[in-house]
Design an enzyme around this catalytic site. Structure first.
Site, PDB file in Angstrom:
ATOM      1  N   HIS A 281     -25.100  -0.814 -11.323  1.00 12.73           N
ATOM      2  CA  HIS A 281     -26.378  -1.484 -11.606  1.00 12.73           C
ATOM      3  C   HIS A 281     -26.578  -1.835 -13.069  1.00 12.73           C
ATOM      4  O   HIS A 281     -27.565  -2.482 -13.431  1.00 12.73           O
ATOM      5  CB  HIS A 281     -27.552  -0.663 -11.065  1.00 12.73           C
TER       6      HIS A 281
ATOM      7  N   THR B 239     -19.499   8.140   4.627  1.00 10.64           N
ATOM      8  CA  THR B 239     -19.243   6.748   5.004  1.00 10.64           C
ATOM      9  C   THR B 239     -19.508   5.833   3.819  1.00 10.64           C
ATOM     10  O   THR B 239     -20.552   5.903   3.177  1.00 10.64           O
ATOM     11  CB  THR B 239     -20.141   6.340   6.190  1.00 10.64           C
TER      12      THR B 239
ATOM     13  N   CYS C 179     -33.685   7.410 -17.611  1.00 10.49           N
ATOM     14  CA  CYS C 179     -33.662   8.644 -16.823  1.00 10.49           C
ATOM     15  C   CYS C 179     -34.657   9.665 -17.339  1.00 10.49           C
ATOM     16  O   CYS C 179     -34.981  10.623 -16.651  1.00 10.49           O
ATOM     17  CB  CYS C 179     -32.256   9.241 -16.834  1.00 10.49           C
TER      18      CYS C 179
END
Length: 390
Positions: free
Chosen positions: A201, A237, A324
């Site tokens: 990102h 997955t 963050c």
């Protein structure tokens, strides 16, 4: 002054660009097969993942089998450090070397992984001295982790020299390159990097996807166990659409880095030149050895959060540090690590521009920041005290 929207927080995240979204869409719609399935729908998903793996490898000069997809940079950092220590601690290697201004994904891992660790100090210009890394390495050091480019002040570290020291000492070297990918040309073989973390990102791919590069000889112990995905190294997955997006984004991001630097650097320098004309301001980090889109300036006598809110009212998206920790009231550990006092560190502004930033955007920022700083100082008891003490 006409209000406009200016996004200047690309170090926090970036938009998904049309080319990346177009590459992803089939795997969000018709091509939704599980890559572990043996029928054609699953096989096509698996092929898309392998194609993306090849693109990531090519972007950093690695081999395809050395790329492992993760949920982002934080997971890759955790895996590199925790996995290496888990593998080497039984052999007596229980020490980690990192720096005082790493991302919290590294610093908190150091604090919580049950090992001994040394924080290498950072010079006042935001550059790490490789000889101080050498001095910190012990006979029981398992891994050295030094970021490629700092996420707040944008300083680019002497990675090749640090990697060479680690190689001489027989210690594994990991670098968090989340901010560097797409902004600095990287060849892991030439630089001597053993492990490297990256995130999608930050380079116009979606959130929630990243990768860890790992040389075959230094594979860390698994962080996530379960199925046999990622060659039995990282269970779960696969995020096929996100991985495809990362592959396309990194291919585009590294396609012409010199041209990107040539175009963005003058805009960065214009911001630095004009904003440091403001009284009692300072540029944080080396003026040259920094990412082409990073500007970090401290203004004495104001609160960074108030500055950001007023800029937001003008349509300008910026930051006072790492995204963050934007909810924290503590001053930036990065700015403290280069010697700023708490009050100065509180008044910092990070602008991170990109190839999508225009000259008009830069002019708009320059027009808006000085009057906002002046307004905030007019209301600040701290600024009043500072003026009286001069």
């Amino acid at each position: 002054m006409e209000k406009r929207f200016v996004y200047a927080d690309n170090a926090a995240t970036t938009c998904v660009i049309p080319e990346v979204l177009e590459a992803m869409l089939p795997y969000l719609q018709g091509e939704y097969g599980n890559p572990s399935s043996i029928y054609a729908l699953g096989r096509r998903a698996q092929k898309a993942i392998e194609d993306a793996r090849a693109k990531v490898a090519a972007a950093i000069g690695a081999k395809k089998e050395e790329i492992f997809f993760t949920s982002g940079g934080s997971e890759a950092d955790n895996w590199a450090i925790k996995g290496t220590l888990a593998r080497l601690m039984p052999k007596g290697k229980k020490h980690l070397v990192t720096s005082a201004f790493e991302h919290h994904a590294v610093l908190h891992t150091a604090e919580n992984c049950g090992c001994e660790y040394t924080l290498v100090p950072v010079e006042k210009n935001g550059i790490i001295d490789p000889e101080k890394v050498r001095a910190a390495i012990r006979p029981d050091t398992a891994i050295v982790s030094i970021m490629f480019a700092n996420n707040e002040i944008g300083t680019i570290q002497p990675i090749e020299e640090i990697a060479a020291i680690c190689r001489q000492k027989g210690v594994l070297f990991h670098t968090d390159a989340v901010q560097a990918i797409g902004n600095v040309e990287i060849d892991v073989e030439k630089l001597g990097i053993d492990m490297l973390s990256l995130s999608g990102h930050k380079i116009h791919a979606p959130k929630g996807v990243g990768a860890l590069y790992c040389k075959r000889r230094c594979l860390p112990k698994n962080l996530i166990d379960g199925g046999a995905q990622e060659n039995a190294r990282r269970a779960g997955t696969e995020n096929t659409a996100g991985i495809v997006g990362l592959g396309e984004a990194i291919k585009l991001a590294v396609s012409d880095i010199p041209e990107k630097i040539r175009r963005i650097t003058p805009l960065r320098d214009k911001l630095i030149e004009e904003l440091t004309k403001i009284e009692a301001s300072r540029l944080n980090g080396d003026p040259v050895k920094r990412l082409c889109g990073n500007v970090n300036i401290s203004f004495e006598g104001i609160e960074g959060e108030s500055l950001l809110l007023m800029l937001d009212n003008c349509g300008i998206c910026a930051s006072s540090g790492s995204a963050c920790t934007s909810g924290s009231l503590d001053p930036s550990h990065v700015l403290l690590s280069i010697g700023l006092g708490h009050e100065t560190a509180h008044g910092s502004l990070r602008l991170s521009i990109s190839e999508q930033t225009s000259e008009e955007d830069v002019r708009y920022i320059i027009e808006n920041v000085p009057p906002i700083v002046e307004r905030l100082r007019a209301m600040s008891p701290l600024w009043e005290r500072m003026q009286k003490s001069r």
